[in-house]
Design a protein around this motif. Structure first.
Motif, PDB file in Angstrom:
ATOM      1  N   ASN A 110       0.807  -1.173   0.140  1.00 36.76           N
ATOM      2  CA  ASN A 110      -0.004   0.110   0.077  1.00 36.76           C
ATOM      3  C   ASN A 110       0.795   1.262  -0.054  1.00 36.76           C
ATOM      4  O   ASN A 110       0.482   2.294  -0.806  1.00 36.76           O
ATOM      5  N   ASN A 114       1.065   4.143  -2.941  1.00 31.02           N
ATOM      6  CA  ASN A 114       0.790   5.641  -2.784  1.00 31.02           C
ATOM      7  C   ASN A 114       1.912   6.099  -3.364  1.00 31.02           C
ATOM      8  O   ASN A 114       1.953   7.433  -3.760  1.00 31.02           O
ATOM      9  N   LYS A 117       1.551   6.769  -7.175  1.00 33.25           N
ATOM     10  CA  LYS A 117       0.603   7.758  -7.372  1.00 33.25           C
ATOM     11  C   LYS A 117       1.165   9.005  -7.244  1.00 33.25           C
ATOM     12  O   LYS A 117       0.889   9.906  -7.950  1.00 33.25           O
ATOM     13  N   ASN A 118       1.717   9.441  -6.196  1.00 29.89           N
ATOM     14  CA  ASN A 118       2.454  10.721  -5.935  1.00 29.89           C
ATOM     15  C   ASN A 118       3.657  11.054  -7.086  1.00 29.89           C
ATOM     16  O   ASN A 118       3.426  12.295  -7.429  1.00 29.89           O
TER      17      ASN A 118
END
Length: 178
Positions: A110, A114, A117-118
């Motif tokens: 996870n 993240n 995506k950042n």
């Protein structure tokens, strides 16, 4: 003619039919009683036979009924045990899902998702900034802007591929409900 009657009388005497009629008359009541007794005995025998036949079937059906009741009772106890086991498993499922959500493998997965995506968001903003900068600088910056734009597009695509691979990674985590 009298001769003929005399001969007929002598013939009747020689046949001696009258004593036989006396024998039947004498035992007629005995034969009637014997016939009635045989009829009653036959009737009683048939009734007893039918009764025994029907009661024999009845006892076997009663034993089958008892067997069926025992099987039903056994099945009911099995169902009760299975329901208890199912309730235990269901209560443990939520606890196991919590452990899986907080396990290190799924947590790392996870975190990496993240981060990807950042990174993608940052690269998209950087690409837009370079376009804005090339507009400010003017036409002279078209070449370097195309070079950087191509490199940023490649970086974004690679980041998206990494994100898809991370999503395919199996960590034992239950799938997200949609």
């Amino acid at each position: 003619m009298a001769d003929k009657k005399a001969k007929a009388n002598t013939a009747d005497d020689t046949l001696n039919l009258e004593p036989k009629k006396g024998f039947l008359k004498r035992f007629k009541t005995l034969f009637l009683i014997l016939g009635a007794t045989c009829t009653v005995l036959f009737s009683i025998g048939a009734s007893i036979g039918a009764t025994l036949y029907l009661t024999q079937d009845n006892t076997s059906s009663q034993s089958k009924g008892r067997e069926m009741q025992e099987k039903i009772a056994e099945l009911e106890t099995r169902i009760v045990k299975q329901d208890a086991l199912l309730a235990t498993v269901t209560s443990n499922t939520e606890e196991l899902k919590t452990y899986l959500r907080h396990s290190s493998a799924s947590s790392i997965k996870n975190i990496m998702l993240n981060q990807e995506k950042n990174i993608q968001s940052f690269l998209i903003i950087l690409k837009a900034s370079l376009r804005d900068l090339s507009i400010i600088v003017g036409r002279e910056a078209d070449d370097w802007q195309r070079d950087y734009d191509t490199q940023l597009t490649i970086a974004i695509q690679q980041s998206q591929k990494r994100e898809e691979l991370l999503k395919l990674l199996k960590t034992g985590e239950p799938p997200a409900k949609q």
